[in-house]
Design a protein around this motif. Sequence first.
Motif, PDB file in Angstrom:
ATOM      1  N   GLN A  56       7.363   0.083  -4.523  1.00  0.00           N
ATOM      2  CA  GLN A  56       7.520   0.176  -3.072  1.00  0.00           C
ATOM      3  C   GLN A  56       7.509  -1.209  -2.446  1.00  0.00           C
ATOM      4  O   GLN A  56       8.243  -1.480  -1.507  1.00  0.00           O
ATOM      5  CB  GLN A  56       6.411   1.062  -2.497  1.00  0.00           C
ATOM      6  CG  GLN A  56       6.648   2.523  -2.863  1.00  0.00           C
ATOM      7  CD  GLN A  56       5.527   3.431  -2.418  1.00  0.00           C
ATOM      8  OE1 GLN A  56       4.388   3.010  -2.287  1.00  0.00           O
ATOM      9  NE2 GLN A  56       5.849   4.692  -2.199  1.00  0.00           N
ATOM     10  N   SER A 111      11.164  -3.608  -0.200  1.00  0.00           N
ATOM     11  CA  SER A 111      11.170  -4.436   1.005  1.00  0.00           C
ATOM     12  C   SER A 111      10.418  -3.787   2.153  1.00  0.00           C
ATOM     13  O   SER A 111      10.524  -4.228   3.282  1.00  0.00           O
ATOM     14  CB  SER A 111      12.593  -4.803   1.425  1.00  0.00           C
ATOM     15  OG  SER A 111      13.132  -3.807   2.266  1.00  0.00           O
ATOM     16  N   HIS A 112       9.637  -2.748   1.888  1.00  0.00           N
ATOM     17  CA  HIS A 112       8.717  -2.283   2.921  1.00  0.00           C
ATOM     18  C   HIS A 112       7.572  -3.269   2.956  1.00  0.00           C
ATOM     19  O   HIS A 112       7.121  -3.758   1.918  1.00  0.00           O
ATOM     20  CB  HIS A 112       8.214  -0.873   2.599  1.00  0.00           C
ATOM     21  CG  HIS A 112       9.266   0.157   2.846  1.00  0.00           C
ATOM     22  ND1 HIS A 112       9.338   0.907   3.996  1.00  0.00           N
ATOM     23  CD2 HIS A 112      10.329   0.518   2.096  1.00  0.00           C
ATOM     24  CE1 HIS A 112      10.390   1.699   3.923  1.00  0.00           C
ATOM     25  NE2 HIS A 112      11.003   1.490   2.796  1.00  0.00           N
ATOM     26  N   LEU A 113       7.112  -3.550   4.137  1.00  0.00           N
ATOM     27  CA  LEU A 113       6.125  -4.645   4.291  1.00  0.00           C
ATOM     28  C   LEU A 113       4.857  -4.356   3.514  1.00  0.00           C
ATOM     29  O   LEU A 113       4.305  -3.294   3.644  1.00  0.00           O
ATOM     30  CB  LEU A 113       5.798  -4.787   5.768  1.00  0.00           C
ATOM     31  CG  LEU A 113       7.027  -5.074   6.616  1.00  0.00           C
ATOM     32  CD1 LEU A 113       6.614  -5.218   8.046  1.00  0.00           C
ATOM     33  CD2 LEU A 113       7.726  -6.295   6.113  1.00  0.00           C
ATOM     34  N   TRP A 143       9.446  12.901   3.321  1.00  0.00           N
ATOM     35  CA  TRP A 143       9.804  11.793   4.211  1.00  0.00           C
ATOM     36  C   TRP A 143       8.513  11.165   4.742  1.00  0.00           C
ATOM     37  O   TRP A 143       7.442  11.764   4.685  1.00  0.00           O
ATOM     38  CB  TRP A 143      10.704  12.223   5.376  1.00  0.00           C
ATOM     39  CG  TRP A 143      10.117  13.244   6.309  1.00  0.00           C
ATOM     40  CD1 TRP A 143      10.256  14.595   6.234  1.00  0.00           C
ATOM     41  CD2 TRP A 143       9.297  12.998   7.468  1.00  0.00           C
ATOM     42  NE1 TRP A 143       9.574  15.209   7.260  1.00  0.00           N
ATOM     43  CE2 TRP A 143       8.983  14.254   8.034  1.00  0.00           C
ATOM     44  CE3 TRP A 143       8.808  11.838   8.091  1.00  0.00           C
ATOM     45  CZ2 TRP A 143       8.192  14.389   9.199  1.00  0.00           C
ATOM     46  CZ3 TRP A 143       8.019  11.975   9.242  1.00  0.00           C
ATOM     47  CH2 TRP A 143       7.734  13.245   9.778  1.00  0.00           C
ATOM     48  N   GLY A 144       8.675   9.979   5.306  1.00  0.00           N
ATOM     49  CA  GLY A 144       7.531   9.259   5.863  1.00  0.00           C
ATOM     50  C   GLY A 144       7.403   7.916   5.183  1.00  0.00           C
ATOM     51  O   GLY A 144       7.599   7.808   3.982  1.00  0.00           O
ATOM     52  N   LEU A 145       7.090   6.883   5.969  1.00  0.00           N
ATOM     53  CA  LEU A 145       6.878   5.564   5.375  1.00  0.00           C
ATOM     54  C   LEU A 145       5.725   5.665   4.381  1.00  0.00           C
ATOM     55  O   LEU A 145       4.790   6.440   4.585  1.00  0.00           O
ATOM     56  CB  LEU A 145       6.575   4.531   6.468  1.00  0.00           C
ATOM     57  CG  LEU A 145       7.682   4.315   7.515  1.00  0.00           C
ATOM     58  CD1 LEU A 145       7.430   3.023   8.284  1.00  0.00           C
ATOM     59  CD2 LEU A 145       9.064   4.279   6.900  1.00  0.00           C
ATOM     60  N   PRO A 187       2.284   5.321   2.457  1.00  0.00           N
ATOM     61  CA  PRO A 187       0.957   4.928   2.924  1.00  0.00           C
ATOM     62  C   PRO A 187       0.590   3.555   2.363  1.00  0.00           C
ATOM     63  O   PRO A 187       1.087   3.167   1.302  1.00  0.00           O
ATOM     64  CB  PRO A 187       0.019   5.984   2.322  1.00  0.00           C
ATOM     65  CG  PRO A 187       0.874   7.063   1.788  1.00  0.00           C
ATOM     66  CD  PRO A 187       2.229   6.486   1.552  1.00  0.00           C
ATOM     67  N   PRO A 188      -0.266   2.833   3.045  1.00  0.00           N
ATOM     68  CA  PRO A 188      -0.691   1.526   2.535  1.00  0.00           C
ATOM     69  C   PRO A 188      -1.630   1.705   1.340  1.00  0.00           C
ATOM     70  O   PRO A 188      -2.143   2.802   1.091  1.00  0.00           O
ATOM     71  CB  PRO A 188      -1.428   0.919   3.726  1.00  0.00           C
ATOM     72  CG  PRO A 188      -1.946   2.088   4.484  1.00  0.00           C
ATOM     73  CD  PRO A 188      -0.919   3.171   4.313  1.00  0.00           C
ATOM     74  N   LYS A 189      -1.865   0.612   0.644  1.00  0.00           N
ATOM     75  CA  LYS A 189      -2.742   0.591  -0.525  1.00  0.00           C
ATOM     76  C   LYS A 189      -4.129   1.144  -0.188  1.00  0.00           C
ATOM     77  O   LYS A 189      -4.754   1.825  -1.003  1.00  0.00           O
ATOM     78  CB  LYS A 189      -2.861  -0.865  -0.986  1.00  0.00           C
ATOM     79  CG  LYS A 189      -3.160  -1.051  -2.447  1.00  0.00           C
ATOM     80  CD  LYS A 189      -3.091  -2.547  -2.793  1.00  0.00           C
ATOM     81  CE  LYS A 189      -3.582  -2.759  -4.232  1.00  0.00           C
ATOM     82  NZ  LYS A 189      -3.761  -4.200  -4.523  1.00  0.00           N
ATOM     83  N   LEU A 199       3.211   1.503  -6.436  1.00  0.00           N
ATOM     84  CA  LEU A 199       2.951   0.514  -5.388  1.00  0.00           C
ATOM     85  C   LEU A 199       3.819  -0.723  -5.598  1.00  0.00           C
ATOM     86  O   LEU A 199       4.359  -1.282  -4.643  1.00  0.00           O
ATOM     87  CB  LEU A 199       1.463   0.136  -5.384  1.00  0.00           C
ATOM     88  CG  LEU A 199       0.489   1.260  -5.001  1.00  0.00           C
ATOM     89  CD1 LEU A 199      -0.957   0.782  -5.047  1.00  0.00           C
ATOM     90  CD2 LEU A 199       0.795   1.803  -3.615  1.00  0.00           C
TER      91      LEU A 199
END
Lengths: 338, 338, 338, 338
Positions: free
Chosen positions: D332, D336-338, D293-295, D297-299, D329
């Motif tokens: 993801q 629709s995650h920003l 779980w967890g949003l 991570p960004p690029k 990536l």
Amino acid sequence: MSIPRTVYPAPFNITRASHVVMTVRDLGASRAFYVDMLGFIISDEDADTLYLRGLEEACHHSLVLKKATEAPMCERIGIRVYTEDDLEKTKAHFEHVGLPVKWVDVAHQGKTLHVSDAVGTPLEICATMPTKPRMIVKFQHFKGAYPMRLDHFQILSPDVQRACEFYAGIGFRLSEYVAIDGTDDLVFIFLQRKGNTHDLVFVNGRGPRLHHFAFSVPDSHQLIHACDVASSFGYGVKLEAGPGRHGPGHALFVYFRDPDGHRLEFFTTHYQMMDIEIEPVRWDVSYLRNRPWGLPPPKSWYEEASLFAGIEPCNPARETYTATLEGLLAEQGKRSHL
Amino acid sequence: MSIPRTVYPAPFNITRASHVVMTVRDLGASRAFYVDMLGFIISDEDADTLYLRGLEEACHHSLVLKKATEAPMCERIGIRVYTEDDLEKTKAHFEHVGLPVKWVDVAHQGKTLHVSDAVGTPLEICATMPTKPRMIVKFQHFKGAYPMRLDHFQILSPDVQRACEFYAGIGFRLSEYVAIDGTDDLVFIFLQRKGNTHDLVFVNGRGPRLHHFAFSVPDSHQLIHACDVASSFGYGVKLEAGPGRHGPGHALFVYFRDPDGHRLEFFTTHYQMMDIEIEPVRWDVSYLRNRPWGLPPPKSWYEEASLFAGIEPCNPARETYTATLEGLLAEQGKRSHL
Amino acid sequence: MSIPRTVYPAPFNITRASHVVMTVRDLGASRAFYVDMLGFIISDEDADTLYLRGLEEACHHSLVLKKATEAPMCERIGIRVYTEDDLEKTKAHFEHVGLPVKWVDVAHQGKTLHVSDAVGTPLEICATMPTKPRMIVKFQHFKGAYPMRLDHFQILSPDVQRACEFYAGIGFRLSEYVAIDGTDDLVFIFLQRKGNTHDLVFVNGRGPRLHHFAFSVPDSHQLIHACDVASSFGYGVKLEAGPGRHGPGHALFVYFRDPDGHRLEFFTTHYQMMDIEIEPVRWDVSYLRNRPWGLPPPKSWYEEASLFAGIEPCNPARETYTATLEGLLAEQGKRSHL
Amino acid sequence: MSIPRTVYPAPFNITRASHVVMTVRDLGASRAFYVDMLGFIISDEDADTLYLRGLEEACHHSLVLKKATEAPMCERIGIRVYTEDDLEKTKAHFEHVGLPVKWVDVAHQGKTLHVSDAVGTPLEICATMPTKPRMIVKFQHFKGAYPMRLDHFQILSPDVQRACEFYAGIGFRLSEYVAIDGTDDLVFIFLQRKGNTHDLVFVNGRGPRLHHFAFSVPDSHQLIHACDVASSFGYGVKLEAGPGRHGPGHALFVYFRDPDGHRLEFFTTHYQMMDIEIEPVRWDVSYLRNRPWGLPPPKSWYEEASLFAGIEPCNPARETYTATLEGLLAEQGKRSHL
């Protein structure tokens, strides 16, 4: 526009957010999600309905799940008044202001009114429920999120100003609000009766729709544990946003989507808000660009919500917040978050 | 005797336990204890007085420490009413029932009444205070116990029945109570206005004396951390009882004695108690022989308390509880606990 | 006397405390206590034996409970060596120093030696066990204390100095010790191989007897939750000491007595101890009068322990610590703790 | 390719990840970040260098920050061997396999070697440091994240297979690894000496570069508190990823970027891993699509890392993982995650 003042004394004594009635496609799946995984307590169940409550609750139910006959929706959000006398006064008040109101029979509740508020939200109001044992020290039955009690609802509405005026007029106090920078255009309002920061939250958007209902949990440990347990059930992807820290209200939060897409929040850290001298806290909407901490929620968090049964939502007349939000989402996309 | 019923509507609107005024021998020692070690916030201080508040509190003070001119005592416990109009009604009510009442000027408070309740407890009642910033998300300043807000007081009284009748008569609800087994002889009563389990607790004993005041903390982690920090300040011995779990009210608790011997409790886990259908929970006093868990408190916890300024305490007329307690202490001694 | 130095390289590679074999009168009662209430995982069971492990353990068992044919006892404590080659070297070493040693067949273990150490403690040494799935992220099965892994044993012995010399001679390092003030008379020794503060603790007293075995738990929240769950099972009285903070080792602890009176500790907060430059930490025994925090343990904690099967304990030749302890208990009694 | 086996006995005794030496542009800003905000302890400081350690560490330093003369980088990662004799054996081994090695003088360390491993990572190896008091129970000084001790490093490398062979050859054990589905192409390897899951992690990517260094914290409460304190210092945006739960290793984690962009992880929940029978845990790289779980991570988390001083990184020869990652990536982004 301006910030409405709370009427005191209130025409009738609303005490708190009480319960919510949702429809779901598969009661078994909902039971697995809410009871087995998250730790809600079953007060009663039959072929078509599951009556759930939190661990500290003595009231019969705070979350009612009904087998949907069409697409899953929210039927009504529930509000408590203190006495049956208050219920009569409620009826008189809604009639007086020309809003729909009728007596209904609802299982496991005392005398109950169905009404609609000034922005079309369908409410169910009662003064009593049968009681059940509090499970607050039945620690051997604690599971998942340790959901303690229903705390508040968040509702999308195209006319937040009108919602604010309506609820201030029946004794709700505004604890915090978000407005478009440099104006009094309300985007978010946090309204309370029970003495903490909110029972009802309205946020600008296509509505009326139910954005989420929220249960309190004992501490941050449980928020993490809820995510862990969800993941061990294969439901890690149902975590939609958080863990993170809210600006307004200051809660530590996580948001899950249930098997039907209904959104629920678990949170800690609300504060007591009951003294007469406390003024509402104002936030400029630009705070959204500088949240306390937490990865930004996905677009779905801003856009998706549960419909109310039989009610067609409308878009906001004023698009200022939507424009702000789109700018924000575009910026976040560029910040290289996925 | 019987359990008195709460008068509704109340003759005036008391909202919550507000603050406590204690005298201390050495303000520097008190400041080190409460501020540096336990994490209370200073709202104001001068040569003779320290005004403290908890991390979530916006009111000016919830704990006032004054330099003692004689032995350290409790001057008064503070109660909030909702409006100044409620304050006028308070005055009228106390006059009507023949209890002492007078207007006083108190620094950093709105209009204030000094009264005594039916069992001689000196109260200070106001409707407003100046506000201070909530420190609830100023996490870099959190220390020790992370004290959030004042929650309740416990008062030793020789006549708990009379206290119960008096407070039920002004709108307090009884959430839980302890009675001598097989009787309605009240030993402990838990009275509330703010919607959780208690604002005022009365317990049978030589009184009126202040047994303790209690602040809420965010979670069990903080109770342990408070003990750890106290120990790293050399104050581990100031932990008088706990960690343990209460029977009535279900709180997880620790009790500290401050440098003047005043007792304070930190706790978590109170529950919401506001619905009309909720009946008070009864405990037989024999539950004390079978507490949920926790090493038994020392004799000092049962016997020592802060005097109220200028008030000579009396022994209970009825000795039933004292006898029970002595039996209990004797048994526990035999159980080979030190 | 003086503090013995650790032999390096060790004659064979002991890696850690491994498991403990206890006898119990009623396997069903033990299962309810350890599995249902405290959350141990069952690896195997048959009519006479229950093999348990902690949530993070991949080894087959760390706690073996056997149906007692006489009074409940500890059969042996288990020690791991790294390889079977180390096991051969172990045998050679024990033979060389004239201590009892023999090969045995033990279910669910690799090749196994039974030996006695220099102070008569019966050990069971192996290099391998069958593996089982780690439950470390099977969060839906976490219960009670969330026991993670076996960490250490504490053994009462009449000759702590001799135990220290023996274990230093086979590669154990002394992390901390307690001595009579102003002397090197050892009262407590904390010996480790696995890189944290202890695998084996010896304390002066009638022995050899097993004072307790200890499992690590994730955090302070779980220590409290273990007490709460125990109390909701009606086992609150099985909490014998704690929560409190140890001096030596610094652990946060609770001690339970199981249905047969065997004592187990749950703790957090041990530290990494593996660098060559770290000297053992010395405590004067008088620190017992000034513990970090926590109500003093009852007399039973000092005096009661599990016998080893077939081994008659002896009293210490030197009574210094006993005298200290009696003084301490007498003082604490006077401090008005029950 | 295949999974290399650990050489036993090792040619010399490496005990653990020891310390890391980073360069930074502004020591004042780093001090504010690491000491004032996150709670690291200062062991020594001069005009050009800050020597920090965690709360439980007795070694002089685990994090060395030096004033950068050019762009901020990682100078070296530090490794401990057990004795100075092991240090001599280390030198002999590196010379034997033809890797760079030289004696150096390093302040606040014993005899020290500078070497490069088989994939070009610059290491600094010593057997001793001067000791400092453990702050493990100096609770009044605990701040921010309560960083306990350095645990591990993660290094980007174009040749993970070679890294794995090299470290297995000097006694490191592989606890877990990630491979391209259906192959033994290594993407992530988790290597350990100290008995928990990892001291060194290598991940496929442009390297050698330091992805992050990691400190353990006591519990999940502290991970949240670290975020909260960071936000109250205006550093909420320095939280780059988490809170979330890792697949391999199972840690609960957050990642911060320091004022120079260096990345550090705080985590809980590693497990003991020392028995000979434990096989490495394999993960297919596709697990990344189904994290616990967890949003996501960004690029930046995948692509950015600290350069090693004087070392030009190379791209991986094999692009399989990069392709997988780009697919991930892209997916993801569509979720629709920003």
